[in-house]
Design a protein around this motif. Structure first.
Motif, PDB file in Angstrom:
ATOM      1  N   GLU A 195       1.068   4.040  -2.826  1.00  0.00           N
ATOM      2  CA  GLU A 195       0.877   5.447  -2.476  1.00  0.00           C
ATOM      3  C   GLU A 195       1.976   6.307  -3.080  1.00  0.00           C
ATOM      4  O   GLU A 195       1.722   7.397  -3.600  1.00  0.00           O
ATOM      5  CB  GLU A 195       0.876   5.571  -0.954  1.00  0.00           C
ATOM      6  N   LEU A 196       3.214   5.816  -3.013  1.00  0.00           N
ATOM      7  CA  LEU A 196       4.330   6.563  -3.606  1.00  0.00           C
ATOM      8  C   LEU A 196       4.276   6.540  -5.122  1.00  0.00           C
ATOM      9  O   LEU A 196       4.686   7.501  -5.777  1.00  0.00           O
ATOM     10  CB  LEU A 196       5.663   5.975  -3.129  1.00  0.00           C
ATOM     11  N   GLY A 197       3.752   5.438  -5.677  1.00  0.00           N
ATOM     12  CA  GLY A 197       3.711   5.311  -7.119  1.00  0.00           C
ATOM     13  C   GLY A 197       5.065   4.961  -7.696  1.00  0.00           C
ATOM     14  O   GLY A 197       6.072   4.904  -6.976  1.00  0.00           O
ATOM     15  N   PRO A 198       5.124   4.748  -9.002  1.00  0.00           N
ATOM     16  CA  PRO A 198       6.412   4.436  -9.638  1.00  0.00           C
ATOM     17  C   PRO A 198       7.314   5.659  -9.647  1.00  0.00           C
ATOM     18  O   PRO A 198       6.873   6.781  -9.372  1.00  0.00           O
ATOM     19  CB  PRO A 198       6.002   4.025 -11.065  1.00  0.00           C
ATOM     20  N   PRO A 199       8.595   5.471  -9.972  1.00  0.00           N
ATOM     21  CA  PRO A 199       9.529   6.618 -10.043  1.00  0.00           C
ATOM     22  C   PRO A 199       9.030   7.691 -11.004  1.00  0.00           C
ATOM     23  O   PRO A 199       8.401   7.396 -12.029  1.00  0.00           O
ATOM     24  CB  PRO A 199      10.835   5.976 -10.527  1.00  0.00           C
ATOM     25  N   ARG A 200       9.320   8.974 -10.676  1.00  0.00           N
ATOM     26  CA  ARG A 200       8.806  10.097 -11.470  1.00  0.00           C
ATOM     27  C   ARG A 200       9.984  10.913 -12.015  1.00  0.00           C
ATOM     28  O   ARG A 200      10.324  11.981 -11.480  1.00  0.00           O
ATOM     29  CB  ARG A 200       7.887  10.969 -10.614  1.00  0.00           C
ATOM     30  N   ALA A 201      10.591  10.392 -13.041  1.00  0.00           N
ATOM     31  CA  ALA A 201      11.791  11.032 -13.591  1.00  0.00           C
ATOM     32  C   ALA A 201      11.465  12.031 -14.686  1.00  0.00           C
ATOM     33  O   ALA A 201      12.207  12.985 -14.916  1.00  0.00           O
ATOM     34  CB  ALA A 201      12.755   9.968 -14.132  1.00  0.00           C
ATOM     35  N   PRO A 239       0.349  10.968  -0.729  1.00  0.00           N
ATOM     36  CA  PRO A 239       1.247  10.175   0.107  1.00  0.00           C
ATOM     37  C   PRO A 239       1.287  10.691   1.534  1.00  0.00           C
ATOM     38  O   PRO A 239       1.097  11.880   1.792  1.00  0.00           O
ATOM     39  CB  PRO A 239       2.606  10.340  -0.598  1.00  0.00           C
ATOM     40  N   SER A 240       1.537   9.777   2.448  1.00  0.00           N
ATOM     41  CA  SER A 240       1.422  10.091   3.871  1.00  0.00           C
ATOM     42  C   SER A 240       2.467  11.072   4.364  1.00  0.00           C
ATOM     43  O   SER A 240       2.332  11.613   5.465  1.00  0.00           O
ATOM     44  CB  SER A 240       1.510   8.806   4.702  1.00  0.00           C
ATOM     45  N   ASP A 241       3.541  11.327   3.585  1.00  0.00           N
ATOM     46  CA  ASP A 241       4.553  12.271   4.064  1.00  0.00           C
ATOM     47  C   ASP A 241       4.026  13.697   4.113  1.00  0.00           C
ATOM     48  O   ASP A 241       4.611  14.564   4.766  1.00  0.00           O
ATOM     49  CB  ASP A 241       5.809  12.207   3.193  1.00  0.00           C
ATOM     50  N   SER A 283       0.837  -1.208   0.000  1.00  0.00           N
ATOM     51  CA  SER A 283       0.000   0.000   0.000  1.00  0.00           C
ATOM     52  C   SER A 283       0.870   1.255   0.000  1.00  0.00           C
ATOM     53  O   SER A 283       0.566   2.232  -0.695  1.00  0.00           O
ATOM     54  CB  SER A 283      -0.919   0.003   1.218  1.00  0.00           C
ATOM     55  N   SER A 284       1.949   1.213   0.776  1.00  0.00           N
ATOM     56  CA  SER A 284       2.852   2.372   0.823  1.00  0.00           C
ATOM     57  C   SER A 284       3.518   2.599  -0.532  1.00  0.00           C
ATOM     58  O   SER A 284       3.659   3.744  -0.974  1.00  0.00           O
ATOM     59  CB  SER A 284       3.914   2.163   1.908  1.00  0.00           C
ATOM     60  N   LEU A 285       3.899   1.506  -1.186  1.00  0.00           N
ATOM     61  CA  LEU A 285       4.510   1.641  -2.515  1.00  0.00           C
ATOM     62  C   LEU A 285       3.497   2.147  -3.537  1.00  0.00           C
ATOM     63  O   LEU A 285       3.828   2.961  -4.409  1.00  0.00           O
ATOM     64  CB  LEU A 285       5.086   0.296  -2.960  1.00  0.00           C
ATOM     65  N   GLU A 340      13.119   6.372   0.075  1.00  0.00           N
ATOM     66  CA  GLU A 340      12.054   5.667   0.794  1.00  0.00           C
ATOM     67  C   GLU A 340      11.492   4.524  -0.049  1.00  0.00           C
ATOM     68  O   GLU A 340      11.233   3.431   0.454  1.00  0.00           O
ATOM     69  CB  GLU A 340      10.936   6.647   1.153  1.00  0.00           C
ATOM     70  N   ARG A 341      11.306   4.776  -1.364  1.00  0.00           N
ATOM     71  CA  ARG A 341      10.787   3.727  -2.234  1.00  0.00           C
ATOM     72  C   ARG A 341      11.762   2.548  -2.309  1.00  0.00           C
ATOM     73  O   ARG A 341      11.355   1.389  -2.245  1.00  0.00           O
ATOM     74  CB  ARG A 341      10.527   4.272  -3.635  1.00  0.00           C
ATOM     75  N   ASP A 342      13.043   2.861  -2.450  1.00  0.00           N
ATOM     76  CA  ASP A 342      14.044   1.790  -2.502  1.00  0.00           C
ATOM     77  C   ASP A 342      14.051   0.983  -1.212  1.00  0.00           C
ATOM     78  O   ASP A 342      14.165  -0.247  -1.232  1.00  0.00           O
ATOM     79  CB  ASP A 342      15.433   2.387  -2.756  1.00  0.00           C
ATOM     80  N   ASP A 343      13.923   1.685  -0.087  1.00  0.00           N
ATOM     81  CA  ASP A 343      13.913   1.000   1.206  1.00  0.00           C
ATOM     82  C   ASP A 343      12.681   0.106   1.341  1.00  0.00           C
ATOM     83  O   ASP A 343      12.781  -1.041   1.803  1.00  0.00           O
ATOM     84  CB  ASP A 343      13.956   2.033   2.332  1.00  0.00           C
ATOM     85  N   LEU A 344      11.531   0.618   0.930  1.00  0.00           N
ATOM     86  CA  LEU A 344      10.301  -0.180   1.002  1.00  0.00           C
ATOM     87  C   LEU A 344      10.386  -1.397   0.084  1.00  0.00           C
ATOM     88  O   LEU A 344       9.933  -2.491   0.442  1.00  0.00           O
ATOM     89  CB  LEU A 344       9.092   0.676   0.623  1.00  0.00           C
ATOM     90  N   GLN A 345      10.982  -1.210  -1.074  1.00  0.00           N
ATOM     91  CA  GLN A 345      11.111  -2.322  -2.011  1.00  0.00           C
ATOM     92  C   GLN A 345      12.028  -3.401  -1.435  1.00  0.00           C
ATOM     93  O   GLN A 345      11.740  -4.609  -1.564  1.00  0.00           O
ATOM     94  CB  GLN A 345      11.662  -1.821  -3.348  1.00  0.00           C
ATOM     95  N   ALA A 346      13.104  -2.976  -0.772  1.00  0.00           N
ATOM     96  CA  ALA A 346      14.004  -3.945  -0.149  1.00  0.00           C
ATOM     97  C   ALA A 346      13.303  -4.678   1.000  1.00  0.00           C
ATOM     98  O   ALA A 346      13.446  -5.898   1.159  1.00  0.00           O
ATOM     99  CB  ALA A 346      15.261  -3.232   0.365  1.00  0.00           C
ATOM    100  N   GLN A 347      12.532  -3.940   1.797  1.00  0.00           N
ATOM    101  CA  GLN A 347      11.774  -4.576   2.873  1.00  0.00           C
ATOM    102  C   GLN A 347      10.772  -5.583   2.322  1.00  0.00           C
ATOM    103  O   GLN A 347      10.610  -6.674   2.871  1.00  0.00           O
ATOM    104  CB  GLN A 347      11.029  -3.516   3.686  1.00  0.00           C
ATOM    105  N   LEU A 348      10.119  -5.210   1.228  1.00  0.00           N
ATOM    106  CA  LEU A 348       9.128  -6.106   0.636  1.00  0.00           C
ATOM    107  C   LEU A 348       9.773  -7.400   0.165  1.00  0.00           C
ATOM    108  O   LEU A 348       9.215  -8.491   0.357  1.00  0.00           O
ATOM    109  CB  LEU A 348       8.425  -5.395  -0.521  1.00  0.00           C
TER     110      LEU A 348
END
Length: 800
Positions: free
Chosen positions: A337-343, A496-498, A333-335, A647-655
């Motif tokens: 919420e952040l969505g994919p990378p926005r380059a 996003p919750s931030d 859900s958090s990911l 944060e996205r990278d960290d969440l992805q690693a946790q997942l």
């Protein structure tokens, strides 16, 4: 430097088949597996607790019979993937410790260099706690922690013995509090030490065990010092000890079998006698040789403890799997919420469009009155925009009807008049007629006598409706404030919750949009009021006639005393005609006011609030709005900060780690034979008619009533030549029905149940799978070999 544990028995708690499980448990602990098992060793003073613990672990403890345990010692063995074994010692102060005592004991930190150094560490800790060899009990806990690749995840706690008499009565309470603290923890396996040299009725540990483990599920009874029963003065205790060991004592009956062990006394220890040899010789003689080997000796106790520990881990794994699954869902859900990378600008636009779609959904639901989304429920009931604005519209209507007119015409006398600017002024009908008369005189034109200028109706209406602008301004301001609060909550909910995106959207999009819509609303209200201040007034004939009829009816039903007096004093028809004209003018004015009031309230709510504000809330942040943004605005609102990317990278690693742990957890659940089931009780022995003893799990089956059901699967009789047929089942609502089952009740000529089942407490819960008992028939049809597996039938082991 690594601690040498080769001379201990610690490795006996770790088998090869549990190595992978313990490796994964070390990983599970990072995700919340704190309910690791602990063995709590307790008994009465001098019952042999420390000797049992020393024999179980092979770790030296102070076991002098003249010195009792003065504090709790927790030995935490933790598996790690690192080579070698390391250890450290510290003291956890009592919750009731003074600040000075807490500071003193918390300064105690020692590295454990060897197992042989533990007695010296314990002696030093005892001095720091302020207790001696012959006095005092401390509620501080000495923590000995060992970490290594060859260690199980296990905690053993040596508690002070229960005291029944002491010079210091506070010591009795201190010991009891320590025992209660550990006994009431559900992850504690209670190793209840009972000495053979004392009557069991005088050993308080049995009462304590039953108090905190009423079913006997967590208690393991251990009988020590059986060699003393050969003494003439102790021989009288043998029958009660045997009754306890056979689990026949109704007052202290445990679900698990009792164990008999023999430890060394002080003389034997000084002479260097071998404990295992002495134990084997004693327990191999009567009356102890009548007990199964699984109940005799330290080695058997250690093996059984290993089974219980693995069983405990198996019971907590389903809960851990649920916890891991929830964490996986939360991170997903958090990911999301952040969505994919926005380059790129396109990525940022898609990010904002996803937010706007959710925003539009909540706005539409709020305006439609569809409150099924969690955003509107519970504590969020104040987010129901339509309900709130409809309530404000009702309040506005009520305010306009009660305070919209400047004059309240009544014959009642009011000595107190409100001085608020929007409160009506109370006047009599005579006063109203006088006002009309003054208007007739001031607006007189070329009309003939006894006629009147029709503009007088409009002029009195303007004076009567003077409060409308203030009241409608207050109403629209309230609605705008409600919309602002609602938008802020929606934007924070969909962003996003931030909070960074939400703050940017509110500041750069919604503040201006709401201000613009409020201006439109104010302009619309002014547009609705302006015609009512001009020279032209209009109403349909039917509505005006209906309103006039109501006013005339009110005057007829409530004739005023002043009017009656005035009529009685009339001396000429001229005066009467003038009065009739003023009364008719007043009635026309009141009738037109009521018609205009209805139109104005409707127009303000529909053409003003709804059309200019509420219906535009969804358009404030739509995909069309986002499509019109330039790159600078897209970067400002949808750009991604380095913190968000990290944060996205960290969440992805946790997942990734959580998914791997969840997969491993489910694999171990399957290996434990749990399938998708949750055990309500542990294994129980059941004897079939063939004489083979198997283990059958007892499971809870939810039904319409909160009762317990058992389900057992039996294979039908088969011949040697026939292939194994499908399993068949018999369901019994009451365990008592299983106590006397004949073969004919299951199937003609088939196996039956001869051993009684133990009854258990009522259970309820989710739908569970049940165990299937599979077997291989012999030539006579009897089942010779069985295996147990939840959810599937095992392959036959052999066929005779």
């Amino acid at each position: 430097m690594s601690i040498d544990i080769s001379g201990s028995a610690i490795n006996s708690f770790l088998s090869e088949e549990r190595l992978e499980l313990l490796n994964d448990i070390d990983r599970f602990r990072q995700h919340g597996l704190e309910n690791l098992p602990q063995i709590v060793v307790c008994g009465d003073t001098s019952s042999g607790k420390s000797s049992v613990l020393e024999a179980l672990l092979g770790v030296p403890f102070p076991v002098d019979s003249t010195i009792c345990t003065r504090f709790a010692t927790a030995i935490a063995l933790r598996y790690t993937s690192l080579e070698g074994v390391t250890g450290e010692a510290s003291i956890t102060p009592s919750p009731k410790a003074t600040e000075s005592h807490r500071a003193r004991v918390q300064s105690f930190h020692h590295r454990i260099e060897s197992l042989e150094s533990i007695p010296a560490i314990m002696q030093e800790a005892k001095g720091l706690m302020g207790v001696g060899d012959d006095c005092g009990i401390s509620e501080d806990v000495l923590d000995l922690r060992l970490h290594g690749r060859n260690l199980p995840n296990l905690t053993l706690v040596d508690l002070p013995g229960l005291i029944h008499a002491s010079k210091n009565t506070e010591d009795i309470g201190r010991v009891q509090r320590l025992v209660e603290q550990y006994f009431k923890q559900e992850n504690s396996i209670i190793l209840t030490i009972v000495s053979s040299e004392n009557p069991i009725d005088s050993q308080g540990i049995l009462t304590f065990s039953r108090k905190f483990d009423t079913t006997g599920n967590r208690s393991i009874g251990v009988i020590t010092k059986p060699d003393l029963l050969s003494r003439p003065d102790k021989a009288r205790l043998l029958p009660t000890i045997l009754e306890l060991a056979e689990n026949r004592n109704s007052a202290f009956k445990f679900r698990r079998p009792w164990h008999i062990v023999r430890c060394l006394n002080d003389d034997e220890r000084q002479k260097g006698n071998g404990r295992a040899v002495l134990e084997r010789e004693l327990l191999g003689r009567q009356p102890w040789d009548q007990f199964p080997r699984s109940q005799r000796g330290i080695q058997s106790l250690r093996s059984r403890l290993c089974e219980y520990l693995q069983e405990h881990i198996g019971q907590v794994l389903p809960e851990l799997a649920d916890s891991l699954q929830k964490k996986v869902s939360s991170i997903k859900s958090s990911l999301e919420e952040l969505g994919p990378p926005r380059a790129t600008s396109a990525d940022r636009m898609q990010y904002l469009i996803r937010i706007s779609k959710r925003y539009d959904q909540l706005v539409n639901d709020a305006l439609d009155g569809t409150y099924t989304d969690p955003f509107f429920n519970g504590e969020n009931s104040q987010n129901r925009l339509r309900a709130i604005t409809m309530g404000l519209a009702d309040d506005f209507e009520d305010t306009m009807r009660t305070r919209g007119h400047a004059y309240e015409i009544s014959e009642k006398l009011f000595f107190f008049q409100s001085k608020q600017p929007t409160q009506p002024q109370w006047i009599t009908q005579v006063d109203a007629l006088n006002k009309i008369g003054k208007l007739v005189e001031s607006h007189r034109g070329p009309e003939l006598p006894f006629l009147f200028n029709p503009r007088i109706v409009g002029e009195f209406f303007k004076e009567q409706s003077a409060n409308w602008p203030l009241l409608v301004s207050a109403y629209t301001a309230q609605v705008c404030q409600v919309v602002r609060v609602f938008i802020r909550k929606v934007v924070k909910s969909v962003s996003p919750s931030d909070g960074k995106t939400a703050d940017l959207l509110l500041r750069h999009i919604f503040d201006d949009a709401v201000h613009k819509r409020q201006e439109d609303l104010d302009n619309k209200v002014q547009e609705l009021i302006t015609p009512l201040r001009g020279p032209f007034f209009f109403s349909t004939k039917r509505r005006l006639q209906a309103s006039l009829k109501i006013i005339e009816g009110q005057d007829e039903n409530e004739p005023t005393r002043a009017l009656q007096v005035q009529q009685k004093t009339t001396v000429t028809n001229a005066v009467s005609s003038e009065h009739d004209n003023r009364l008719k003018l007043l009635q026309f004015s009141r009738a037109f006011y009521n018609v205009a009031l209805e139109n104005f309230i409707d127009n303000v709510v529909v053409l003003g609030v709804e059309s200019c504000l509420l219906s535009k809330v969804g358009e404030m942040f739509s995909p069309e709005t986002i499509a019109g943004m330039d790159d600078r605005m897209l970067q400002l609102l949808g750009g991604e900060s380095p913190d968000t990317s990290a944060e996205r990278d960290d969440l992805q690693a946790q997942l990734t780690k959580l998914k791997a742990s969840l997969k491993a957890c489910r694999r171990h659940i399957s290996q434990f034979g749990l399938g998708f089931a949750k055990l309500s009780e542990n294994f129980q022995e059941t004897k079939l008619s063939s004489g083979t003893v198997i283990e059958s799990r007892k499971m809870a089956i939810p039904s319409s009533q909160p009762t317990e059901q058992w389900k057992l699967f039996f294979p039908p009789p088969q011949t040697k030549q026939s292939a194994p047929s499908a399993m068949r089942a018999d369901v019994f609502g009451n365990p008592d029905q299983l106590k006397q089952i004949t073969p004919t009740k299951l199937e003609e000529g088939g196996p039956g149940v001869s051993a009684p089942f133990q009854s258990s407490k009522k259970l309820s819960g989710s739908q569970y799978l049940l165990p299937e008992v599979g077997g291989t028939p012999s030539s006579t049809g009897d089942v010779q070999d069985f295996s147990v597996k939840v959810g599937e039938l095992n392959a036959p082991k052999k066929q005779s």
